[in-house]
Each structure stands twice: as C-alpha cells, then as structure tokens.
Design an enzyme around this catalytic site. Sequence first.
Site, PDB file in Angstrom:
ATOM      1  N   GLU A 136       8.268 -59.716 -28.001  1.00  0.00           N
ATOM      2  CA  GLU A 136       8.128 -60.942 -27.224  1.00  0.00           C
ATOM      3  C   GLU A 136       6.773 -61.615 -27.447  1.00  0.00           C
ATOM      4  O   GLU A 136       5.782 -60.950 -27.710  1.00  0.00           O
ATOM      5  CB  GLU A 136       8.265 -60.630 -25.728  1.00  0.00           C
ATOM      6  N   ASP A 137       6.764 -62.946 -27.307  1.00  0.00           N
ATOM      7  CA  ASP A 137       5.504 -63.675 -27.405  1.00  0.00           C
ATOM      8  C   ASP A 137       5.181 -64.435 -26.120  1.00  0.00           C
ATOM      9  O   ASP A 137       4.254 -65.237 -26.096  1.00  0.00           O
ATOM     10  CB  ASP A 137       5.535 -64.649 -28.585  1.00  0.00           C
ATOM     11  N   ARG A 188      15.610 -73.969 -19.356  1.00  0.00           N
ATOM     12  CA  ARG A 188      15.498 -75.422 -19.508  1.00  0.00           C
ATOM     13  C   ARG A 188      15.246 -76.098 -18.162  1.00  0.00           C
ATOM     14  O   ARG A 188      14.397 -76.985 -18.045  1.00  0.00           O
ATOM     15  CB  ARG A 188      16.773 -75.973 -20.151  1.00  0.00           C
ATOM     16  N   SER A 204      17.428 -69.156 -24.726  1.00  0.00           N
ATOM     17  CA  SER A 204      17.852 -70.462 -25.231  1.00  0.00           C
ATOM     18  C   SER A 204      19.351 -70.527 -25.491  1.00  0.00           C
ATOM     19  O   SER A 204      19.917 -69.666 -26.172  1.00  0.00           O
ATOM     20  CB  SER A 204      17.117 -70.784 -26.537  1.00  0.00           C
ATOM     21  N   ASP A 249      12.943 -61.497 -29.282  1.00  0.00           N
ATOM     22  CA  ASP A 249      13.015 -62.862 -28.786  1.00  0.00           C
ATOM     23  C   ASP A 249      13.135 -63.761 -30.016  1.00  0.00           C
ATOM     24  O   ASP A 249      12.783 -63.356 -31.128  1.00  0.00           O
ATOM     25  CB  ASP A 249      11.751 -63.176 -27.988  1.00  0.00           C
ATOM     26  N   LEU A 250      13.630 -64.966 -29.834  1.00  0.00           N
ATOM     27  CA  LEU A 250      13.852 -65.843 -30.985  1.00  0.00           C
ATOM     28  C   LEU A 250      12.673 -66.779 -31.220  1.00  0.00           C
ATOM     29  O   LEU A 250      11.974 -66.686 -32.227  1.00  0.00           O
ATOM     30  CB  LEU A 250      15.139 -66.646 -30.783  1.00  0.00           C
ATOM     31  N   ASP A 251      12.446 -67.683 -30.281  1.00  0.00           N
ATOM     32  CA  ASP A 251      11.422 -68.710 -30.473  1.00  0.00           C
ATOM     33  C   ASP A 251      10.026 -68.124 -30.333  1.00  0.00           C
ATOM     34  O   ASP A 251       9.687 -67.527 -29.310  1.00  0.00           O
ATOM     35  CB  ASP A 251      11.626 -69.833 -29.449  1.00  0.00           C
TER      36      ASP A 251
END
Length: 216
Positions: free
Chosen positions: A168-169, A48, A115, A8-10
């Site tokens: 993942e977070d 979003r 995202s 995951d990115l963010d």
Amino acid sequence: MISAVIFDLDGVIVSTDEYHFQAWKELAKELGIDFSREDNSRQRGVSRMESLEVLLEKTEQTFSNDEKLAMAEKKNSIYRDLLDRLSPDQILPGALNFAEESRKLGLKIAVGSSSRNTPFILKKIGLSDYFDAVADGNDIQRSKPDPQVFLIAAERLAVRPAECLVVEDADAGVEAAKAGGMFALALGAAKGHPGADLRADSLERLSIEKLLRELG
C-alpha cells in the site's frame, strides 16, 4: 507464513494521481472552488464519495445526495477520459518484477483496490488477466480504512488473512490491512505509518524474498 501478496492499484502498480487531480480540479472550477494538490492528497486511498466531501468542505453551498452523486459521476467521466492515455509503459518501476518474484516463490498475487475503475485500468495497462484474483470498488460497501476489499481478495485467493502481505501507498490502506489481520508493506507517503510492518520508498529494486526474511 506469507502465502499471498495483495497489491493496491493506484500508486503501487500504476499512478493515476495526476488524472484524479485534474478531474477533481475541473469539477471544482465549475463549482467556484479553489482545489489544491494538498486537498487532493487528502483524497488518497478513500472512496469517490468521501473524496467529494473533501472538495465540498471548501464551499458553503449545500447539495442533495442526488446532486452529490451527479458530481461524483461527472468527475469520474472526466477521469475516465483522461485514463484513455494509460498504457503498459506507465506501470510503475519495480511493480512487475516484485509480482514476478512473488510468483516464483510460490505466492499468489491479487489486486485489492477501492476504485471501481480497476477493471478498466488493468485493461489499459495490459494486466487484465495477470493476477490470481481482483477485488475492487465494485465488490464492496465499505472503502478503506475498512478491510473489506482486502478480505474479499484473500477469500478469492483461498488464503487466510494472516497469510497475506498487503502492498500500500496510502495510510488508509495500511490501516485497512492491519484491521483485516494482514501484514502491511507501506510505500512512499505511507511509509511513516506506525502500523506498517515493512517500509520502502517504492517497489523498484525491492526483493520480496528479503522482505519475507525480515518478517521471520
């Protein structure tokens, strides 16, 4: 046997949580809504438009789909302006070391993020061409906890889902990984998720080789 790691990115590679919070808070202020960090925490890992619905729960006003789309776009415009502050210095501790160790073990690496700003964020932190594959919100019709983004990443890596370890977070991300038939390493706030296969506070000082031994 694990042959690929999907990040995951963010919150895993870089954190833009504060920028998201500030952008949603500014939009909420314009709507006369009191938006808290607790509200913001409920938006983690989802799309979003789903995040917008979390915000709009706090008002009795009703809006058309077009108005909601305009709100989401306005929030994203604010957020994109804040993202200009991003730099490679803000890559989270341990993320690159973990990715590099994965590569040294012969594993493929990818990003799987809901995202649509993923390409912009990767460019700002100097990782546009770093990963073997990227799947993001521009590729999907269903966001996490649906596994679509991770399945696309696996397909682009040419590996089977069962050979992937997802990092993942967010709870929604862990659920997406498991729904896709993948292993899940849950970080931070998500590490208490009962579906996680592995858990850690962060990627800092974490060894992929040791984790693979734990998976057997």
